[in-house]
Design an enzyme around this catalytic site. Structure first.
Site, short mmCIF file in Angstrom:
data_model
loop_
_atom_site.label_atom_id
_atom_site.label_comp_id
_atom_site.label_asym_id
_atom_site.label_seq_id
_atom_site.Cartn_x
_atom_site.Cartn_y
_atom_site.Cartn_z
N VAL A 199 -10.75 -18.02 19.43
CA VAL A 199 -11.20 -19.28 18.93
C VAL A 199 -9.88 -20.17 19.75
CG1 VAL A 199 -12.50 -18.84 17.22
CG2 VAL A 199 -10.20 -18.93 16.94
N ARG A 254 -10.84 -10.67 25.26
CA ARG A 254 -10.73 -11.04 23.88
C ARG A 254 -11.63 -12.19 23.37
NH1 ARG A 254 -7.00 -7.63 21.96
NH2 ARG A 254 -7.41 -8.57 20.01
N PHE A 255 -12.25 -12.01 22.08
CA PHE A 255 -13.15 -12.82 21.56
C PHE A 255 -12.29 -14.03 20.79
CE2 PHE A 255 -15.11 -8.80 21.91
CZ PHE A 255 -16.01 -9.34 22.89
N TYR A 299 4.82 -15.93 19.53
CA TYR A 299 3.95 -14.66 19.77
C TYR A 299 4.60 -13.76 20.67
CZ TYR A 299 0.15 -17.05 17.76
OH TYR A 299 -1.01 -17.32 16.89
N CYS A 318 -5.39 -20.47 13.36
CA CYS A 318 -4.94 -20.20 14.91
C CYS A 318 -4.39 -21.59 15.39
CB CYS A 318 -6.29 -20.00 15.70
SG CYS A 318 -6.16 -20.12 17.31
N TRP A 377 -12.79 -11.53 15.23
CA TRP A 377 -12.93 -12.54 14.10
C TRP A 377 -14.50 -12.59 13.46
CZ3 TRP A 377 -8.77 -15.14 12.65
CH2 TRP A 377 -8.03 -15.82 13.60
N SER A 409 -7.93 -23.93 24.76
CA SER A 409 -7.74 -24.94 24.11
C SER A 409 -6.97 -26.52 24.74
CB SER A 409 -6.75 -24.98 22.88
OG SER A 409 -5.58 -24.43 23.11
#
Ligand SMILES: N[C@@H](CCC(=O)N[C@@H](CS)C(=O)NCC(=O)O)C(=O)O
Length: 327
Positions: free
Chosen positions: A133, A130-131, A199, A46, A79, A149
């Site tokens: 990272v 959404r889960f 994306y 990711c 994930w 992030s």
């Protein structure tokens, strides 16, 4: 009529969700900087999580913040982690595409969870987004601190300085006061057109949405190329900043994945962007925080295997011959 896999609006444009957990690691705050207190959940594949891994290493926080690495396959259920028993076993070769193990992926070191969703539900049982990272978890207050992030990297950049030993890593400031305006300005269009632009190109569900986004992506790559065309090694201010980190995590994935999988093929970095390519190779080969955290097998496996709507066969291509060119 093209199918809409659920990530795009009616107009065929991909919409990224707004992150929900926005607390900070800060002195005298609810989550003060302490060695060993925080845990980072990431996927090597990711690009957003990759930002956090790079800055963790650049700032010498490896002993301060431990990490669990999810498996690169993001399938139904989101994930998942390698089961604790499998984590101890020899990881399977990449070609086996095993759900249970993958080189570099780990168990959930904190709770032994099966899925990343379990971590979110611990922090908020009603969480319905959404889960994603990366995630920063506070082991003491037993909650999720932040899942955005761009904010996690700011915390990593400065929040631990008072606890770090004196030296280069403590001194390193990736978001220095005098360059903030320039960094913010560059981050804005690099995020919209490049980080998220790949994306928006790859997840577009109409020809029109795809073309609009891919053209804008390449316009902005041209803009980065122009900035670097004077031979500089860093985008802003003659030194490494978060602008380099944030741009790097997309560019290093470009030729191996985005060029093919996301149809970003109006050019490639290695053949059409000599200055970006030079900048990329310098970061990767000359700074271990970039090379150590870049795992091309995880990157390719994640994208080509996880997006069944884009690549229903889940076949992962062998090329490019070199993930990144030598210096
Ligand atoms: N705004 C978030 C975006 C993170 C994100 O979208 N991560 C992706 C992986 S590249 C993810 O975890 N997706 C899981 C999902 O969509 O279910 C950030 O920058 O931290």
């Amino acid at each position: 009529m093209a199918t809409n896999p659920g990530w795009a609006g009616k107009d065929g444009h991909f919409k990224r969700q707004v992150s929900a957990f926005r607390d900070h690691i800060e002195e005298n705050g609810e989550h003060p900087p302490e060695k060993g207190r925080y845990h980072l959940y990431v996927c090597y594949a990711c690009p957003w999580a990759h930002r956090a891994l790079i800055i963790r290493q650049l700032k010498g926080l490896e002993d301060y913040i431990d990490v669990s690495y999810v498996h690169p396959h993001m399938l139904e259920g989101g994930w998942h982690f390698v089961k604790p028993d499998n984590a101890k076993k020899q990881a399977a070769p990449v070609s086996e595409h095993s759900f249970d193990t993958f080189p570099g992926s780990t168990e959930d070191h904190l709770f032994g969870s099966e899925y990343m969703s379990e971590i979110y539900k611990k922090a908020d049982p009603n969480y319905s987004q959404r889960f994603t990272v990366p995630v920063v978890w506070d082991k003491k207050s037993n909650t999720l601190v932040n899942n955005e992030s761009s904010e996690i990297i700011r915390d990593f950049n400065s929040a631990f300085n008072s606890t770090l030993p004196d030296g280069e890593k403590k001194e390193l400031d990736l978001y220095p006061e005098d360059l903030r305006k320039e960094i913010d300005e560059l981050n804005t269009w690099v995020y919209d057109d490049i980080n998220n632009g790949v994306y928006k190109s790859g997840f577009a569900t109409t020809q029109e949405a795809y073309e609009k986004n891919v053209v804008q992506l390449f316009k902005s790559l041209d803009r980065v190329e122009k900035i670097l065309s004077d031979g500089r090694d860093y985008l802003i201010g003659g030194k490494l900043t978060e602008a380099d980190v944030r741009t790097y995590t997309t560019i290093v994935r470009f030729d191996p994945v985005y060029h093919g999988h996301f149809k970003c093929n109006l050019g490639s970095i290695r053949h059409d962007y000599p200055h970006i390519n030079r900048w990329l190779k310098n970061l990767y080969w000359n700074n271990p925080a970039f090379k150590d955290t870049t795992d091309f097998d995880q990157i390719k496996e994640h994208y080509y295997y996880s997006h069944g709507n884009i690549n229903p066969t889940r076949v992962v291509p062998l090329g490019p011959k070199e993930d990144i060119e030598p210096l």
